[in-house]
Design an enzyme around this catalytic site. Structure first.
Site, PDB file in Angstrom:
ATOM      1  NE  ARG A   1      -4.386  -1.283   2.017  1.00 58.33           N
ATOM      2  CZ  ARG A   1      -4.599  -2.306   2.839  1.00 58.33           C
ATOM      3  NH1 ARG A   1      -3.717  -2.573   3.772  1.00 58.33           N
ATOM      4  NH2 ARG A   1      -5.670  -3.060   2.734  1.00 58.33           N
TER       5      ARG A   1
ATOM      6  CB  VAL B   1      -8.750   0.469  -5.659  1.00 58.33           C
ATOM      7  CG1 VAL B   1      -9.757   0.657  -6.761  1.00 58.33           C
ATOM      8  CG2 VAL B   1      -7.605   1.463  -5.837  1.00 58.33           C
ATOM      9  CD  GLU B   2      -3.602  -1.994  -3.438  1.00 61.81           C
ATOM     10  OE1 GLU B   2      -2.968  -1.728  -2.402  1.00 61.81           O
ATOM     11  OE2 GLU B   2      -3.064  -2.159  -4.537  1.00 61.81           O
ATOM     12  N   GLY B   3      -8.836  -1.182  -0.310  1.00 65.36           N
ATOM     13  CA  GLY B   3      -9.321  -0.750   0.992  1.00 65.36           C
ATOM     14  C   GLY B   3      -9.850   0.660   0.883  1.00 65.36           C
TER      15      GLY B   3
END
Length: 750
Positions: free
Chosen positions: A303, A425-427
């Site tokens: 991340r 996106v990605e959380g």
């Protein structure tokens, strides 16, 4: 005594229960400088000693060579309109190694550092689907998972093809009913023996929002593995598992597109009775049931790379465009950047861009040095994408009509449209802020919380005694430390420097003591309900985030030689960061809803906060010097806003703007002399250009000066123009309902 206390804690459910998936998340990655803030007494000397490197010669050459060439090759406007990546761009990406930056050289890749990959992703972020095509192979997905967990046979099979671009990967995680709650995926893989007696997996799944899925030929698919006959020796339900699938397998459907804003290749993946050998499990049979751990561990550092790069790119693009535009564009006879309202926006853009870049480099360097900090990475993802969106909005406000009229010359519009993608996106950022950052940080980064939770769940009285006594001592120390630091306004904090930035270390140390004590209060008094108290958790996350940004900003200033000319930017950024911490504390005090203590915090506590604040924010008088940092060509402009490419003078958008800015800046002194002469009535003329001959005649300027001014004014006029379209270009009749072929079918890269 401790046995009784342990029983009461369990009976009252004061501490949250940790599920297996939450435990994997908590144990994934590592605690890094986030632990310093939870300690209440950060070691700033150690934090300032963290690496803040540049790129290697090879990495810098790639950034200055192939990446720069790619920026010139891609027609951004045409790409946004057609959504089709041209064949020559595909080939260029393959030939120059863009797909293998993460892959070691022995497999045909470049083996670039995390910092270098982040720099490339930042610089190419504005290329829409081309930027996305660079990101996915070099971040969470097949290559990263194979490198860390794959068998040697899997690495030998897939990594060379991934490095060359023969394999185009996608990662199949999200489903219609499993988004942020990724652990609840329904995709199922059932282990069985085929007619030859070999163990295989039959997969059925429906995935969506999968980036690169329409153009991918290899899928790393997350599924819940079911082994009814225990053929793998991992039990009937081994757990989440990642399986490699290849395009062409029976039952595997790829090719359809979603149409995300800021269009890029993204779509669903379907599978009906897809059969794969167990050797396709990443890590082989040993990797069965390890998928969730793999994902959590890799996200701990991942991340910090791709999505923060996109957020920083938004900020840098805004700064790179708005500073020059504010000088080129004139109204009421002066550059708009000298007007106080506009100046305030520009100062905010410049200072926060400096801060975001400091955090990007600091954290990427930390990951390169072996840290995999999930909490810090989550902060970087959430905050950079949020702030990047805010700054590009500020930039469009300054550029006004030039910001909202679309076309090849619009610099910020594409970033503005696509900004919500990175936030989602990605959380999703709402989840990341209200649950992940503080929820995970309070347990994992706290010096005693995880030990206490483990002891409670194990009903281990000796371990509980040790942990709880340590925790109590920690709380008492921070209570008295916080009082002392509050009364002295941080003067008891040890600082690593003796210059005028030392005041900020003192205030950050003061803030950390208060943060650590409030964390203890929340965990003791709100306890297991913290999972549901997203609003107060979000405020703790904000405080932690802006303390981190304060440290990284100071580290950047120190690493770059403590340049005096950068001090206005640093002062503005630190005063703003501390103000955000202050606001977070005020919100916590106002909403700490527990008996007695809640009243104390809401009334006397908040009164004390307001009369003794960490910061009241940047003063208006500070804006001029900060805005000026990106309003004149030079080294400071490059430090704050540089790194996004060097367009040719004739390129639309940034090319013609920067050309006009340089010419206007070179002619500035002569222009001021003419305007001054006009103001004093030495020259009578209705406009600057019409005054030039007279100004030369009376000796105010030379013929060369007049030529410079004419050239600058012509470039200025061209730079402020926006695109126009004929009726034939404007109306998209070919996508109307009377066309038989669906227009979106043309978007697929076959």
């Amino acid at each position: 005594m401790f046995a009784t206390l342990l029983k009461k804690i369990n009976d009252a459910k004061l501490l949250p229960k940790i599920s297996d998936t939450e435990r994997h998340a908590l144990e994934a990655g590592s605690v890094w400088i986030d632990g310093e803030f939870f300690s209440g007494n950060p070691d700033f000397r150690a934090m300032m000693a963290e690496a803040y490197p540049g790129l290697s010669e090879e990495e810098q050459a790639f950034l200055d060579g192939p990446v720069e060439e790619l920026l010139h090759r891609v027609d951004g406007w045409k790409l946004r309109e057609t959504r089709r990546i041209p064949d020559d761009i595909w080939q260029f990406l393959r030939d120059k190694g863009f797909f293998g930056m993460i892959i070691p050289k022995e497999y045909g890749g470049s083996g670039f550092s995390v910092l270098a990959r982040s720099a490339v992703m930042t610089k190419t972020s504005g290329l829409g689907p081309v930027g996305t095509l660079i990101v996915i192979p070099n971040t969470l997905g097949a290559a990263e998972l194979l490198l860390e967990y794959g068998t040697q046979a899997q690495k030998d099979k897939y990594l060379p093809g991934l490095a060359s671009g023969e394999y185009v990967p996608c990662f199949g995680l999200t489903e219609p009913t499993a988004g942020s709650d990724a652990a609840s995926i329904k995709a199922e893989g059932v282990v069985f023996k085929d007619d030859d007696g070999e163990a295989k997996i039959r997969l059925n799944f429906s995935k969506r929002y999968i980036t690169l899925a329409p153009i991918a030929n290899i899928v790393s698919l997350a599924c819940s593995l079911h082994d009814p006959d225990n053929l793998l020796g991992k039990g009937e339900f081994p757990g989440i598992t990642v399986v490699m699938l290849e395009k062409g397998m029976d039952g595997l459907e790829l090719g359809d597109h979603h149409l995300p804003i800021g269009a890029f290749d993204n779509g669903p993946i379907y599978g009906k009775d897809v059969v794969a050998p167990v050797e396709n499990i990443i890590g082989g049979v040993d990797g069965a049931g390890q998928g969730w751990r793999m994902l959590m561990e890799q996200l701990g550092g991942g991340r910090a790379v791709s999505l923060p790069a996109s957020g920083v790119a938004l900020a840098k693009t805004s700064a790179a465009a708005v500073g020059p535009y504010s000088i080129v564009r004139e109204q009421f006879g002066i550059p708009i950047g000298l007007m106080e309202g506009v100046e305030a926006k520009i100062a905010r853009i410049a200072a926060l861009t400096y801060t975001l870049e400091s955090a990007r480099i600091y954290v990427c360097a930390g990951v390169d040095n072996g840290n995999h900090p999930p909490v810090i990475s989550a902060i970087l993802k959430q905050q950079t994408t949020e702030i990047g969106q805010q700054l590009v909005t500020d930039g469009m406000d300054v550029m006004a009509g030039a910001g909202v009229m679309q076309g090849p010359n619009n610099i910020l519009g594409g970033g503005y449209v696509g900004a919500p993608v990175s936030i989602t996106v990605e959380g999703a950022n709402i989840l990341t802020r209200t649950l992940m950052i503080f929820g995970q940080g309070a347990v994992r980064c706290h010096p005693y919380a995880l030990d206490t939770l483990n002891a409670v769940q194990a009903d281990d009285v000796p371990a509980f005694r040790k942990a709880i006594l340590g925790w109590m001592g920690h709380s008492v120390k921070n209570f008295f430390r916080g009082i002392l630091r509050g009364v002295t306004r941080g003067w008891t904090v040890r600082t690593p420097v003796n210059d005028e930035t030392a005041q900020y270390f003192r205030k950050l140390g003061w803030a950390s003591s208060r943060f650590a004590f409030l964390t203890d209060l929340a965990m003791f008094l709100i306890g297991g309900k913290l999972k549901q108290r997203g609003k107060i958790s979000g405020r703790f996350s904000d405080a932690l985030s802006w303390m981190l940004f304060g440290v990284t900003t100071l580290r950047r200033f120190q690493a770059e030689g403590s340049r005096k000319e950068d001090l206005p930017v640093v002062h503005w950024a630190l005063r703003y960061s501390l103000q955000q911490v202050q606001l977070a504390f005020e919100g916590i005090y106002a909403n700490f809803d527990v008996p007695v203590l809640g009243w104390i915090l809401r009334y006397p506590g908040r009164f004390w906060l307001k009369i003794n604040p960490l910061s009241t924010g940047p003063r208006d008088s500070m804006d001029r010097a900060v805005a000026a940092s990106i309003q004149a060509p030079g080294a400071q402009y490059q430090r704050v806003a540089g790194g996004m490419g060097t367009p040719r003078d004739d390129e639309p958008g940034m090319g013609r703007l920067l050309n006009a800015w340089r010419l206007v800046s070179e002619a500035q002194q002569a222009t001021m002399q003419v305007r001054k002469a006009m103001h004093k009535k030495k020259i009578q003329a209705p406009s600057l250009l019409e005054a030039l001959d007279s100004a030369v005649g009376v000796g105010v300027i030379t013929q060369d000066d007049a030529a410079k001014i004419r050239k600058a004014e012509a470039a200025r006029l061209e730079a402020i123009q926006v695109d126009t379209f004929s009726a034939e270009e404007y109306y998209k009749d070919e996508v109307s309902d009377n066309i038989e072929e669906p227009p979106f079918a043309r978007a697929a890269n076959q």
